[in-house]
Design an enzyme around this catalytic site. Structure first.
Site, short mmCIF file in Angstrom:
data_model
loop_
_atom_site.label_atom_id
_atom_site.label_comp_id
_atom_site.label_asym_id
_atom_site.label_seq_id
_atom_site.Cartn_x
_atom_site.Cartn_y
_atom_site.Cartn_z
N SER A 1 5.84 -1.84 -2.09
CA SER A 1 5.78 -2.86 -3.16
C SER A 1 4.75 -2.50 -4.23
O SER A 1 3.72 -3.17 -4.35
CB SER A 1 5.53 -4.25 -2.59
OG SER A 1 4.53 -4.28 -1.60
N GLY B 1 0.84 -1.20 0.00
CA GLY B 1 0.00 0.00 0.00
C GLY B 1 0.87 1.24 0.00
O GLY B 1 2.08 1.17 0.24
N LEU B 2 0.21 2.36 -0.25
CA LEU B 2 0.92 3.64 -0.31
C LEU B 2 1.58 3.98 1.03
O LEU B 2 1.15 3.49 2.07
CB LEU B 2 -0.07 4.76 -0.67
CG LEU B 2 -0.67 4.73 -2.06
CD1 LEU B 2 -1.83 5.73 -2.14
CD2 LEU B 2 0.39 5.06 -3.10
N SER B 3 2.58 4.85 0.96
CA SER B 3 3.16 5.39 2.18
C SER B 3 2.06 6.14 2.93
O SER B 3 1.35 6.96 2.35
CB SER B 3 4.30 6.36 1.81
OG SER B 3 4.81 6.96 2.97
N GLY B 4 1.87 5.80 4.19
CA GLY B 4 0.83 6.45 5.00
C GLY B 4 -0.51 5.73 4.96
O GLY B 4 -1.48 6.18 5.58
N LYS C 1 0.22 0.54 6.81
CA LYS C 1 0.91 -0.76 6.85
C LYS C 1 1.62 -0.99 8.20
O LYS C 1 1.43 -2.02 8.83
CB LYS C 1 1.96 -0.86 5.70
CG LYS C 1 1.38 -0.68 4.31
CD LYS C 1 2.43 -0.82 3.23
CE LYS C 1 3.57 0.18 3.29
NZ LYS C 1 3.15 1.60 3.12
N SER C 2 2.45 -0.03 8.61
CA SER C 2 3.22 -0.21 9.84
C SER C 2 2.31 -0.26 11.06
O SER C 2 2.52 -1.07 11.97
CB SER C 2 4.24 0.92 10.03
OG SER C 2 5.08 1.00 8.91
N1 LIG Z 1 10.46 7.75 -3.29
C1 LIG Z 1 9.84 7.08 -2.31
N2 LIG Z 1 8.74 6.35 -2.59
C2 LIG Z 1 8.13 5.67 -1.59
N3 LIG Z 1 8.56 5.63 -0.29
C3 LIG Z 1 9.66 6.35 0.02
C4 LIG Z 1 10.34 7.10 -0.97
N4 LIG Z 1 11.40 7.72 -0.38
C5 LIG Z 1 11.39 7.37 0.91
N5 LIG Z 1 10.36 6.55 1.16
C6 LIG Z 1 10.15 5.92 2.49
O1 LIG Z 1 10.55 4.56 2.31
C7 LIG Z 1 9.50 3.68 2.66
C8 LIG Z 1 9.17 2.73 1.49
O2 LIG Z 1 10.17 1.75 1.36
P1 LIG Z 1 9.80 0.35 0.75
O3 LIG Z 1 11.01 -0.48 0.89
O4 LIG Z 1 8.56 -0.15 1.39
O5 LIG Z 1 9.49 0.72 -0.77
S1 LIG Z 1 9.38 -0.28 -2.02
O6 LIG Z 1 8.57 -1.45 -1.58
O7 LIG Z 1 10.73 -0.68 -2.42
O8 LIG Z 1 8.70 0.49 -3.07
C9 LIG Z 1 8.26 4.50 2.93
O9 LIG Z 1 7.76 3.96 4.16
P2 LIG Z 1 6.21 3.86 4.48
O10 LIG Z 1 5.78 5.30 4.65
O11 LIG Z 1 6.19 3.09 5.77
O12 LIG Z 1 5.50 3.16 3.39
C10 LIG Z 1 8.76 5.93 3.03
O13 LIG Z 1 8.86 6.30 4.39
N1 LIG Z 2 -7.90 2.64 10.11
C1 LIG Z 2 -6.60 2.91 10.22
N2 LIG Z 2 -5.70 1.89 10.20
C2 LIG Z 2 -4.37 2.16 10.27
N3 LIG Z 2 -3.85 3.42 10.40
C3 LIG Z 2 -4.70 4.45 10.42
C4 LIG Z 2 -6.11 4.24 10.33
N4 LIG Z 2 -6.72 5.45 10.36
C5 LIG Z 2 -5.76 6.37 10.48
N5 LIG Z 2 -4.54 5.78 10.53
C6 LIG Z 2 -3.28 6.54 10.68
O1 LIG Z 2 -2.63 6.55 9.43
C7 LIG Z 2 -1.21 6.60 9.62
C8 LIG Z 2 -0.59 5.43 8.87
O2 LIG Z 2 0.81 5.51 9.02
P1 LIG Z 2 1.73 4.24 8.86
O3 LIG Z 2 1.16 3.08 9.61
O4 LIG Z 2 3.12 4.68 9.19
O5 LIG Z 2 1.57 3.95 7.30
P2 LIG Z 2 2.57 3.20 6.31
O6 LIG Z 2 3.38 2.23 7.13
O7 LIG Z 2 1.68 2.54 5.31
O8 LIG Z 2 3.43 4.28 5.71
C9 LIG Z 2 -0.97 6.52 11.14
O9 LIG Z 2 -0.77 7.83 11.65
C10 LIG Z 2 -2.29 5.93 11.66
O10 LIG Z 2 -2.56 6.33 12.98
#
Ligand SMILES: Nc1ncnc2c1ncn2[C@@H]1O[C@H](COP(=O)(O)OS(=O)(=O)O)[C@@H](OP(=O)(O)O)[C@H]1O
Ligand SMILES: Nc1ncnc2c1ncn2[C@@H]1O[C@H](COP(=O)(O)OP(=O)(O)O)[C@@H](O)[C@H]1O
Length: 194
Positions: A106, A32-35, A38-39
């Site tokens: 991914s 899924g998208l960043s944010g 997932k974590s």
């Molecule tokens: N350009 C770009 N695109 C996407 N994400 C970025 C980028 N640069 C840094 N980050 C940070 O790195 C986390 C994603 O790393 P991943 O290893 O999950 O990415 S991938 O699966 O190889 O596409 C991702 O973490 P999450 O926010 O937890 O998804 C970001 O914090």
């Molecule tokens: N239903 C939900 N499930 C998971 N996270 C949520 C939800 N609603 C809001 N959030 C918020 O969205 C953000 C997700 O961040 P994070 O887990 O770091 O995402 P990712 O790992 O995909 O980048 C957190 O601040 C979390 O509290």
């Protein structure tokens, strides 16, 4: 080179490790998208399982990229190699009989298919952690969307690099429509193991 390398078998098998743990080794793959959440969901699911006495581990994008994959960037090639290595690591964790949760953007279908192939379909569960770019950008947990919009970060998924939604995920957790508690409940009920 590889023709001179042979697979070594050991007395203790994956089945025996799983028997000791009383649950299978699995790779639960969050994409899924960043944010998107997932974590947050990986953390909640591991805590839930751990409290039930299950053997768990979380592989998370940021952590892996700060260590074993620190040499890789966010180009399509960098991401493919990042995910290939994680799939191999995930396979080892599955062999160790551990319920492993992997949380990685991914973004490409072809890379996720390769992961499934490396790990084996029987041990792999794909979960789409769904939230729109608009929602993720509003959340902007790490301020990365702001940097991507200003051009400070290139190849940012959802802004300047593609995200291909899974067409046949084993499960979808829509974090815009479900609370964290509801998402966790769906994961626990559908994956099982407790
Ligand atoms: N350009 C770009 N695109 C996407 N994400 C970025 C980028 N640069 C840094 N980050 C940070 O790195 C986390 C994603 O790393 P991943 O290893 O999950 O990415 S991938 O699966 O190889 O596409 C991702 O973490 P999450 O926010 O937890 O998804 C970001 O914090
Ligand atoms: N239903 C939900 N499930 C998971 N996270 C949520 C939800 N609603 C809001 N959030 C918020 O969205 C953000 C997700 O961040 P994070 O887990 O770091 O995402 P990712 O790992 O995909 O980048 C957190 O601040 C979390 O509290």
């Amino acid at each position: 080179m590889s023709e001179n390398i042979f697979k070594q078998d050991f007395q203790v098998t994956q089945k025996e490790r799983e028997g000791l743990h009383q649950h299978p080794g699995k790779l639960i793959w969050f994409t899924g998208l960043s944010g998107s959440g997932k974590s947050t969901l990986a953390n909640a699911l591991e805590k839930y399982w751990h409290d039930q006495g299950l053997h768990t581990y979380v592989l998370d994008g940021d952590n892996i990229r700060r260590g074993v994959n620190r040499d890789l960037d966010f180009t399509p090639e960098g991401r493919a190699e990042n995910l290939r290595r994680i799939a191999e690591i995930g396979k080892l964790f599955v062999d160790a009989g551990i319920l492993t949760i992997a949380a990685f953007v991914s973004p490409l279908i072809k890379d996720r298919s390769s992961i499934k192939e490396i790990v084996g379909a029987d041990h792999f569960v794909e979960v789409y952690i769904k939230a729109s770019v608009e929602t993720c950008e509003k959340r902007d947990v790490k301020g990365l969307y702001k940097k991507a919009r200003s051009g400070e970060i290139s190849n940012f998924t959802g802004i300047s690099a593609p995200y291909e939604e899974p067409k046949k995920a084993d499960m979808v957790i829509d974090t815009e429509r479900m609370s964290l508690e509801e998402g966790l409940e769906k994961l626990v009920n559908q994956i099982g193991y407790c």
